[in-house]
Design a protein around this motif. Structure first.
Motif, PDB file in Angstrom:
ATOM      1  N   ALA A 169       0.848  -1.195   0.000  1.00 15.30           N
ATOM      2  CA  ALA A 169       0.000   0.000   0.000  1.00 15.30           C
ATOM      3  C   ALA A 169       0.884   1.245   0.000  1.00 15.30           C
ATOM      4  O   ALA A 169       2.037   1.203   0.421  1.00 15.30           O
ATOM      5  CB  ALA A 169      -0.894   0.000   1.228  1.00 15.30           C
ATOM      6  N   PRO A 170       0.359   2.367  -0.464  1.00 14.35           N
ATOM      7  CA  PRO A 170       1.125   3.618  -0.343  1.00 14.35           C
ATOM      8  C   PRO A 170       1.224   4.018   1.123  1.00 14.35           C
ATOM      9  O   PRO A 170       0.368   3.653   1.941  1.00 14.35           O
ATOM     10  CB  PRO A 170       0.286   4.622  -1.138  1.00 14.35           C
ATOM     11  N   PRO A 171       2.264   4.774   1.503  1.00 17.92           N
ATOM     12  CA  PRO A 171       2.396   5.194   2.905  1.00 17.92           C
ATOM     13  C   PRO A 171       1.196   6.008   3.366  1.00 17.92           C
ATOM     14  O   PRO A 171       0.583   6.749   2.580  1.00 17.92           O
ATOM     15  CB  PRO A 171       3.670   6.050   2.894  1.00 17.92           C
ATOM     16  N   ALA A 172       0.844   5.854   4.616  1.00 20.28           N
ATOM     17  CA  ALA A 172      -0.207   6.687   5.195  1.00 20.28           C
ATOM     18  C   ALA A 172       0.204   8.149   5.123  1.00 20.28           C
ATOM     19  O   ALA A 172       1.399   8.480   5.146  1.00 20.28           O
ATOM     20  CB  ALA A 172      -0.459   6.278   6.639  1.00 20.28           C
ATOM     21  N   ALA A 173      -0.772   9.021   5.031  1.00 29.51           N
ATOM     22  CA  ALA A 173      -0.482  10.457   4.937  1.00 29.51           C
ATOM     23  C   ALA A 173       0.194  10.947   6.209  1.00 29.51           C
ATOM     24  O   ALA A 173      -0.125  10.504   7.319  1.00 29.51           O
ATOM     25  CB  ALA A 173      -1.774  11.221   4.702  1.00 29.51           C
ATOM     26  N   ALA A 174       1.139  11.848   6.029  1.00 30.33           N
ATOM     27  CA  ALA A 174       1.796  12.469   7.191  1.00 30.33           C
ATOM     28  C   ALA A 174       0.822  13.434   7.862  1.00 30.33           C
ATOM     29  O   ALA A 174       0.111  14.192   7.196  1.00 30.33           O
ATOM     30  CB  ALA A 174       3.043  13.211   6.742  1.00 30.33           C
ATOM     31  N   ARG A 175       0.785  13.386   9.166  1.00 29.50           N
ATOM     32  CA  ARG A 175      -0.082  14.280   9.938  1.00 29.50           C
ATOM     33  C   ARG A 175       0.778  15.232  10.742  1.00 29.50           C
ATOM     34  O   ARG A 175       1.952  14.968  10.987  1.00 29.50           O
ATOM     35  CB  ARG A 175      -0.996  13.469  10.867  1.00 29.50           C
ATOM     36  N   ARG A 176       0.195  16.307  11.211  1.00 29.92           N
ATOM     37  CA  ARG A 176       0.948  17.273  12.016  1.00 29.92           C
ATOM     38  C   ARG A 176       0.336  17.369  13.408  1.00 29.92           C
ATOM     39  O   ARG A 176      -0.178  18.394  13.817  1.00 29.92           O
ATOM     40  CB  ARG A 176       0.982  18.642  11.332  1.00 29.92           C
ATOM     41  N   HIS A 177       0.352  16.238  14.093  1.00 25.72           N
ATOM     42  CA  HIS A 177      -0.100  16.243  15.479  1.00 25.72           C
ATOM     43  C   HIS A 177       0.884  17.037  16.329  1.00 25.72           C
ATOM     44  O   HIS A 177       2.102  16.949  16.141  1.00 25.72           O
ATOM     45  CB  HIS A 177      -0.180  14.813  16.020  1.00 25.72           C
TER      46      HIS A 177
ATOM     47  N   ASP B  44      -4.513  -7.621   8.560  1.00 27.74           N
ATOM     48  CA  ASP B  44      -5.323  -6.520   8.048  1.00 27.74           C
ATOM     49  C   ASP B  44      -6.064  -5.806   9.172  1.00 27.74           C
ATOM     50  O   ASP B  44      -6.188  -4.573   9.166  1.00 27.74           O
ATOM     51  CB  ASP B  44      -6.295  -6.997   6.963  1.00 27.74           C
ATOM     52  N   ALA B  45      -6.518  -6.566  10.190  1.00 27.08           N
ATOM     53  CA  ALA B  45      -7.201  -5.938  11.325  1.00 27.08           C
ATOM     54  C   ALA B  45      -6.222  -5.099  12.144  1.00 27.08           C
ATOM     55  O   ALA B  45      -6.571  -4.006  12.620  1.00 27.08           O
ATOM     56  CB  ALA B  45      -7.843  -7.005  12.204  1.00 27.08           C
ATOM     57  N   LEU B  46      -5.007  -5.578  12.315  1.00 29.82           N
ATOM     58  CA  LEU B  46      -3.993  -4.799  13.029  1.00 29.82           C
ATOM     59  C   LEU B  46      -3.690  -3.516  12.282  1.00 29.82           C
ATOM     60  O   LEU B  46      -3.627  -2.424  12.877  1.00 29.82           O
ATOM     61  CB  LEU B  46      -2.715  -5.633  13.177  1.00 29.82           C
ATOM     62  N   ALA B  47      -3.505  -3.623  10.974  1.00 29.48           N
ATOM     63  CA  ALA B  47      -3.190  -2.432  10.180  1.00 29.48           C
ATOM     64  C   ALA B  47      -4.332  -1.422  10.233  1.00 29.48           C
ATOM     65  O   ALA B  47      -4.096  -0.208  10.325  1.00 29.48           O
ATOM     66  CB  ALA B  47      -2.894  -2.838   8.738  1.00 29.48           C
ATOM     67  N   THR B  48      -5.556  -1.921  10.184  1.00 23.31           N
ATOM     68  CA  THR B  48      -6.711  -1.016  10.257  1.00 23.31           C
ATOM     69  C   THR B  48      -6.733  -0.273  11.591  1.00 23.31           C
ATOM     70  O   THR B  48      -6.993   0.934  11.649  1.00 23.31           O
ATOM     71  CB  THR B  48      -8.012  -1.813  10.065  1.00 23.31           C
ATOM     72  N   ALA B  49      -6.461  -0.974  12.675  1.00 20.07           N
ATOM     73  CA  ALA B  49      -6.460  -0.344  14.001  1.00 20.07           C
ATOM     74  C   ALA B  49      -5.340   0.679  14.128  1.00 20.07           C
ATOM     75  O   ALA B  49      -5.520   1.757  14.712  1.00 20.07           O
ATOM     76  CB  ALA B  49      -6.321  -1.413  15.085  1.00 20.07           C
ATOM     77  N   ILE B  50      -4.183   0.383  13.579  1.00 21.93           N
ATOM     78  CA  ILE B  50      -3.052   1.334  13.627  1.00 21.93           C
ATOM     79  C   ILE B  50      -3.393   2.586  12.841  1.00 21.93           C
ATOM     80  O   ILE B  50      -3.165   3.717  13.300  1.00 21.93           O
ATOM     81  CB  ILE B  50      -1.777   0.655  13.091  1.00 21.93           C
TER      82      ILE B  50
ATOM     83  N   ARG C 135       1.049  -3.233   4.576  1.00 25.15           N
ATOM     84  CA  ARG C 135      -0.180  -2.449   4.414  1.00 25.15           C
ATOM     85  C   ARG C 135       0.026  -0.962   4.711  1.00 25.15           C
ATOM     86  O   ARG C 135      -0.897  -0.173   4.595  1.00 25.15           O
ATOM     87  CB  ARG C 135      -1.274  -3.034   5.312  1.00 25.15           C
ATOM     88  N   ARG C 136       1.225  -0.582   5.147  1.00 27.93           N
ATOM     89  CA  ARG C 136       1.623   0.816   5.364  1.00 27.93           C
ATOM     90  C   ARG C 136       0.613   1.601   6.204  1.00 27.93           C
ATOM     91  O   ARG C 136       0.113   2.651   5.780  1.00 27.93           O
ATOM     92  CB  ARG C 136       1.840   1.529   4.029  1.00 27.93           C
ATOM     93  N   PRO C 137       0.305   1.161   7.413  1.00 27.34           N
ATOM     94  CA  PRO C 137      -0.705   1.875   8.203  1.00 27.34           C
ATOM     95  C   PRO C 137      -0.209   3.156   8.857  1.00 27.34           C
ATOM     96  O   PRO C 137      -1.025   3.925   9.377  1.00 27.34           O
ATOM     97  CB  PRO C 137      -1.088   0.849   9.275  1.00 27.34           C
ATOM     98  N   ALA C 138       1.106   3.378   8.884  1.00 24.88           N
ATOM     99  CA  ALA C 138       1.650   4.578   9.535  1.00 24.88           C
ATOM    100  C   ALA C 138       2.480   5.378   8.547  1.00 24.88           C
ATOM    101  O   ALA C 138       3.019   4.836   7.570  1.00 24.88           O
ATOM    102  CB  ALA C 138       2.500   4.193  10.745  1.00 24.88           C
ATOM    103  N   ALA C 139       2.594   6.677   8.818  1.00 31.99           N
ATOM    104  CA  ALA C 139       3.344   7.550   7.915  1.00 31.99           C
ATOM    105  C   ALA C 139       4.822   7.183   7.867  1.00 31.99           C
ATOM    106  O   ALA C 139       5.462   7.276   6.819  1.00 31.99           O
ATOM    107  CB  ALA C 139       3.178   9.007   8.351  1.00 31.99           C
TER     108      ALA C 139
END
Length: 640
Positions: A260-268, A335-341, A366-370
């Protein structure tokens, strides 16, 4: 396995129509449309075993079992006298991750047809996933006694027997699998691990060569992801040939889910940091990280833990208390772990497991994190591009070796490895440990799989040169074969059997550290270093003797000793290592000085807050690069 049978007469045109719709939805339809197509097939063909078998095969090949499970389960419920339909419905439910619903269907099929081979094999697979390991093994053994030509079934039986601690019976099953399919990589790698655990070096050499050959000639392409990761883990101990490693990477890539493509970067405002592991408890990873998660700076990081294996021991309670949020997803699929992350909005995900099983690589794919990082679970990297960064230091990955890794190398100043202090029980009387009171005790309390022929020969050479010494080995599996192998090699080397002593597994960590303190020296290995066990020795006050390595896996102790100001305990080669160990064994005054240096120097390794700060500097750099849209790039934390 799905049951095939001879078709009954049917409306051929209607079957062609419903299967045509099914095939289109398998390729392009969403789950709802596919479920409707499955219901149409079932309504038309529920009484035609070969049609239901074809439906089952199509769903499994397309990886769309979840969409068809309900329709097939309903059909089986409506035709309670149809064993073949019950078996096929159960196969799809198993593939959909619903073994509890599959089990009654398979038991019903066996009541209807007690000799139904496929249903018995499938029920075994079902029980293996729901905790009924003993019954699963018995069912599969019965099935194989009647029809024993399936290498995969023998392999599964071996794995079940391993779970039950029946190592000899497991070996027989794996050997049967390999006899039926000489290219079965799963059976070969399990046999390799068993041979190493028993220090059967000749068998281990032959199995390593077999795996290498199967990989190099391309005949092992059927291996699944868990087998590929097991072989990749074995390569940390002894690399495979240049011809074999690309094939192993290719198998791994093919068995991973589409990247999967990387998750979008966020600015928390506060970086959301997550650790992923099945070992948040009484495990080496849990031991060394026991105080890390609580030590993170909460003004900069919110710390999450994600696990797919729930643990209830005291160590798990201590670890969980260090997280702001702990996500206990016991038994969850990747897939469930990636969805939760992804749902938690994680900025940086740190995998602490790597190739120890197939779950973490599938989550990372699955690239769940940026930002995704691999650290600590085992030496080295992942071999395939799943993580953006690999945490290391200047010793385990020297300058110039970056191209050997699929990840960008993020180096920490000092040692890359984490260490948490732990209570140490009172040192027992040596007699209570079975140790001679006046001997010099050379501890080598390693997992036997780390011991190879070359290091054992050096240990025996030290015993020959120093008559007042004994060698203290770990025997975690209470293996008579392992003890016999060591004694036989000692006898061949002219070392008396009574100078070889064995330590059983001790459940309480404080007691283990206390008994370790009774040793005079700790001798490291050269395949994969002791890692957490070397830290245990240093925390117990025992000097560790190591050899300079040639790759990440056997440079770990060198890194630890350098950080502790004990770099002079790292020998340049194996012969120098044996000479150093013998010299120290003969010199009690020098050993006393070394113990004082260990007591002082180990503080650099066990200062968990300082270590957390260095790790945070690396994580912050990774996140900032991602937020700026920059690709991963190697760096050393704290350097501009």
């Amino acid at each position: 396995m799905a049951m095939r049978a001879t078709p009954a007469a049917a409306d051929a045109d209607a079957l062609r129509r419903v299967f045509g719709t099914l095939d289109r939805q398998l390729q392009h339809g969403d789950d709802a449309a596919l479920a409707e197509a499955v219901r149409a097939v079932v309504a038309t063909a529920s009484a035609i075993p070969i049609a239901i078998a074809a439906l089952t095969d199509r769903l499994l090949r397309a990886g769309r079992a979840s969409a068809g499970a309900d329709a097939l389960a309903a059909a089986a419920a409506g035709r309670a006298d149809d064993a073949t339909l019950a078996n096929n419905a159960a196969v799809v439910l198993l593939a959909a991750g619903r073994p509890a619903e599959a089990e009654p269907l398979l038991r019903a099929a066996l009541r209807l047809q007690p000799e139904f081979h496929e249903a018995r094999v499938n029920l075994s697979a079902c029980l293996a996933r729901t905790g009924g390991t003993a019954e699963a093994a018995d069912l599969l053994a019965t099935a194989l006694a009647a029809r024993g030509d399936s290498a995969p079934a023998w392999y599964n039986l071996g794995n079940l027997r391993l779970r039950l601690g029946r190592r000899g019976a497991a070996r027989e099953a794996f050997a049967a699998a390999l006899q039926r399919d000489p290219s079965h990589l799963g059976a070969a790698v399990r046999l390799l691990k068993l041979a190493k655990a028993e220090l059967d070096f000749d068998a281990a050499d032959a199995l390593h060569a077999r795996i290498d050959g199967v990989l190099a000639d391309g005949s092992g392409v059927a291996a699944d992801l868990s087998v590929a990761t097991s072989i990749a883990y074995e390569a940390l101990f002894r690399p495979f040939s240049p011809a074999a490693m690309p094939a192993l990477r290719s198998i791994t890539e093919k068995r991973l889910p589409p990247r999967a493509p990387p998750a979008a970067a966020r600015r928390h405002a506060i970086i959301r940091l997550a650790y992923l592991s099945p070992n948040f408890g009484d495990h080496a990873v849990g031991h060394v990280t026991a105080d890390l998660f609580a030590a993170h700076d909460r003004s900069r990081f919110a710390v999450h833990g994600f696990t797919w294996r729930s643990r209830a021991d005291a160590a798990a309670t201590r670890l969980r208390a260090g997280f702001d949020v702990f996500h206990d997803l016991d038994g969850a699929a990747p897939d469930a772990l990636a969805t939760a992350i992804a749902a938690a909005g994680i900025d940086i995900l740190v995998d602490l497991d790597g190739l120890m099983d197939a779950t973490a690589p599938a989550v990372l794919a699955r690239r769940p994190a940026a930002v995704q990082v691999f650290w600590l679970g085992h030496a080295g990297g992942l071999g395939v591009p799943l993580a953006d960064y690999l945490v290391a230091d200047r010793i385990v990955i020297p300058e110039g070796e970056e191209a050997l890794y699929a990840e960008a190398v993020a180096r920490l100043p000092g040692c890359y490895h984490c260490a948490s202090p732990h209570p140490v029980a009172a040192v027992p009387d040596r007699a209570a440990l079975g140790l001679p009171p006046d001997a010099v005790v050379l501890a080598a309390l390693h997992n036997p799989e780390k011991i190879d022929r070359a290091i054992l020969e050096r240990w025996l050479a030290v015993l020959r040169r120093t008559p007042g010494t004994v060698l203290w080995l770990a025997d975690p599996f209470a293996s008579a074969a392992m003890r016999t192998a060591v004694r036989d090699r000692a006898a061949a080397a002219g070392v008396a059997a009574e100078r070889l002593l064995f330590a059983d597994w001790t459940p309480q960590r404080a007691d283990h550290l206390g008994r370790l303190a009774a040793a005079d020296l700790f001798l490291d290995t050269i395949t994969v270093n002791a890692s957490s066990t070397a830290l245990d020795a240093l925390w117990a006050g025992v000097p560790v003797i190591a050899v300079a390595g040639d790759r990440f896996a056997n440079r770990i102790s060198q890194s630890m000793l350098a950080a502790a100001g004990l770099g002079d305990l790292v020998a340049a080669d194996l012969d120098s290592y044996a000479e150093l160990a013998a010299a120290l064994a003969r010199d009690p005054a020098r050993r006393r000085v070394l113990r004082g240096r260990v007591a002082t120097g180990r503080a650099a390794l066990f200062d968990i807050r300082a270590f957390a700060s260095r790790l945070e500097a690396a994580f912050a750099t990774m996140v900032e690069r991602r937020r700026r849209g920059l690709p991963p790039r190697g760096f050393t934390a704290g350097e501009s």
